[in-house]
Design a protein around this motif. Sequence first.
Motif, PDB file in Angstrom:
ATOM      1  N   VAL A 270       0.863  -1.182   0.000  1.00  0.00           N
ATOM      2  CA  VAL A 270       0.000   0.000   0.000  1.00  0.00           C
ATOM      3  C   VAL A 270       0.898   1.229   0.000  1.00  0.00           C
ATOM      4  O   VAL A 270       1.802   1.343   0.835  1.00  0.00           O
ATOM      5  N   PHE A 271       0.652   2.120  -0.938  1.00  0.00           N
ATOM      6  CA  PHE A 271       1.502   3.300  -1.131  1.00  0.00           C
ATOM      7  C   PHE A 271       0.818   4.553  -0.581  1.00  0.00           C
ATOM      8  O   PHE A 271      -0.372   4.558  -0.298  1.00  0.00           O
ATOM      9  N   GLN A 272       1.605   5.599  -0.542  1.00  0.00           N
ATOM     10  CA  GLN A 272       1.082   6.896  -0.111  1.00  0.00           C
ATOM     11  C   GLN A 272      -0.060   7.348  -1.047  1.00  0.00           C
ATOM     12  O   GLN A 272      -1.093   7.811  -0.583  1.00  0.00           O
ATOM     13  N   HIS A 273       0.173   7.190  -2.341  1.00  0.00           N
ATOM     14  CA  HIS A 273      -0.860   7.540  -3.334  1.00  0.00           C
ATOM     15  C   HIS A 273      -1.465   6.242  -3.817  1.00  0.00           C
ATOM     16  O   HIS A 273      -0.782   5.397  -4.369  1.00  0.00           O
ATOM     17  N   PHE A 274      -2.744   6.118  -3.565  1.00  0.00           N
ATOM     18  CA  PHE A 274      -3.501   4.868  -3.561  1.00  0.00           C
ATOM     19  C   PHE A 274      -3.338   4.031  -4.809  1.00  0.00           C
ATOM     20  O   PHE A 274      -3.448   2.825  -4.770  1.00  0.00           O
ATOM     21  N   ASN A 275      -3.089   4.676  -5.984  1.00  0.00           N
ATOM     22  CA  ASN A 275      -2.914   3.940  -7.238  1.00  0.00           C
ATOM     23  C   ASN A 275      -4.095   3.038  -7.579  1.00  0.00           C
ATOM     24  O   ASN A 275      -3.906   1.946  -8.113  1.00  0.00           O
ATOM     25  N   LEU A 276      -5.319   3.493  -7.265  1.00  0.00           N
ATOM     26  CA  LEU A 276      -6.495   2.736  -7.726  1.00  0.00           C
ATOM     27  C   LEU A 276      -6.674   2.990  -9.223  1.00  0.00           C
ATOM     28  O   LEU A 276      -6.267   4.032  -9.734  1.00  0.00           O
ATOM     29  N   PHE A 277      -7.276   2.015  -9.917  1.00  0.00           N
ATOM     30  CA  PHE A 277      -7.566   2.224 -11.339  1.00  0.00           C
ATOM     31  C   PHE A 277      -8.797   3.116 -11.451  1.00  0.00           C
ATOM     32  O   PHE A 277      -9.881   2.722 -11.000  1.00  0.00           O
ATOM     33  N   PRO A 278      -8.641   4.312 -12.043  1.00  0.00           N
ATOM     34  CA  PRO A 278      -9.741   5.286 -12.019  1.00  0.00           C
ATOM     35  C   PRO A 278     -10.952   4.860 -12.853  1.00  0.00           C
ATOM     36  O   PRO A 278     -12.068   5.269 -12.560  1.00  0.00           O
ATOM     37  N   HIS A 279     -10.715   4.019 -13.863  1.00  0.00           N
ATOM     38  CA  HIS A 279     -11.815   3.634 -14.752  1.00  0.00           C
ATOM     39  C   HIS A 279     -12.563   2.397 -14.253  1.00  0.00           C
ATOM     40  O   HIS A 279     -13.472   1.912 -14.901  1.00  0.00           O
ATOM     41  N   LEU A 280     -12.147   1.876 -13.105  1.00  0.00           N
ATOM     42  CA  LEU A 280     -12.809   0.699 -12.541  1.00  0.00           C
ATOM     43  C   LEU A 280     -13.516   1.068 -11.242  1.00  0.00           C
ATOM     44  O   LEU A 280     -13.037   1.929 -10.492  1.00  0.00           O
ATOM     45  N   THR A 281     -14.636   0.400 -10.977  1.00  0.00           N
ATOM     46  CA  THR A 281     -15.324   0.621  -9.704  1.00  0.00           C
ATOM     47  C   THR A 281     -14.483   0.037  -8.567  1.00  0.00           C
ATOM     48  O   THR A 281     -13.512  -0.696  -8.798  1.00  0.00           O
ATOM     49  N   VAL A 282     -14.909   0.367  -7.363  1.00  0.00           N
ATOM     50  CA  VAL A 282     -14.251  -0.166  -6.168  1.00  0.00           C
ATOM     51  C   VAL A 282     -14.196  -1.694  -6.231  1.00  0.00           C
ATOM     52  O   VAL A 282     -13.145  -2.312  -6.046  1.00  0.00           O
ATOM     53  N   MET A 283     -15.347  -2.303  -6.517  1.00  0.00           N
ATOM     54  CA  MET A 283     -15.412  -3.765  -6.610  1.00  0.00           C
ATOM     55  C   MET A 283     -14.460  -4.292  -7.689  1.00  0.00           C
ATOM     56  O   MET A 283     -13.697  -5.238  -7.454  1.00  0.00           O
TER      57      MET A 283
END
Length: 243
Positions: free
Chosen positions: A85-98
């Motif tokens: 887990v990084f400081q900047h979350f690096n979630l994929f913006p085009h995908l939902t949370v699930m």
Amino acid sequence: MATKVFVDNLVKKFGDNTVLNELSTTINDGEVVCLIGPSGSGKSTFLRCLNKLEEATSGTIVVDGFDITDSKTDINLVRQNIGMVFQHFNLFPHLTVMENIVLAPTDLKVLTADEASKLAMELLSKVGLADKHDAYPEALSGGQKQRVAIARALAMKPDIMLFDEPTSALDPEMVGDVLAVMKQLAEDGMTMVIVTHEMGFAKEVADRVIFTDGGKFLEEGHPTDIFERPQHERTKSFLDKVL
Ligand code: ADP
Ligand code: MG
């Protein structure tokens, strides 16, 4: 007690710059280790060496029984057991949370789609975000994004979790929720290596605190000893500034 991480004489150089200078340590199953120390002291580089995001210049690193400094070791297999887990979350913006959470375990065929979505819902409940499964990252606060990032890492059922300043980019009022999730994880027995400036958290949750300075582990021990009876001048002056 089983050893989860064994580091012997780790040296990491960038060109002529030695940023990790003969580090050795052993981290046991279920242990929570917090790395503290000034900026540029090598904390992130150490963490990144543990899953080979950075390659050691010399020395030995054994994670989960695999020598990752041996070129014959399949690092991708080892990485499946290491959450980061990084400081900047690096979630994929085009995908939902699930979708963010189920992506890795389904892609890597660690879980079926049904298993992954069931686990994702459990993990979202655990981090307090069960109602957000259909949201896109942009609709979430920083603290919520970071809790999704933690859930996403946990979806691979890792043996070890690495955190690099997970709360440093968050507004102060969001820090507590993320630390609470991490504390719960620690209580559940997860082996964790955490780079943090949250000294209160380190004091309360860490089994061991390592003070890093100039690429060395200058001082380590139980949080009470490090925070209340630091031995080195460098540790004292660092703690004077941050406490
Ligand atoms: P910390 O996380 O404690 O702030 P880092 O591990 O990020 O420290 O950095 C330690 C040292 O290594 C710093 O001097 C930094 O400039 C250097 N460094 C880190 N990553 C790289 C890189 N990819 N290339 C060159 N130098 C780097
Ligand atoms: Mg860093």
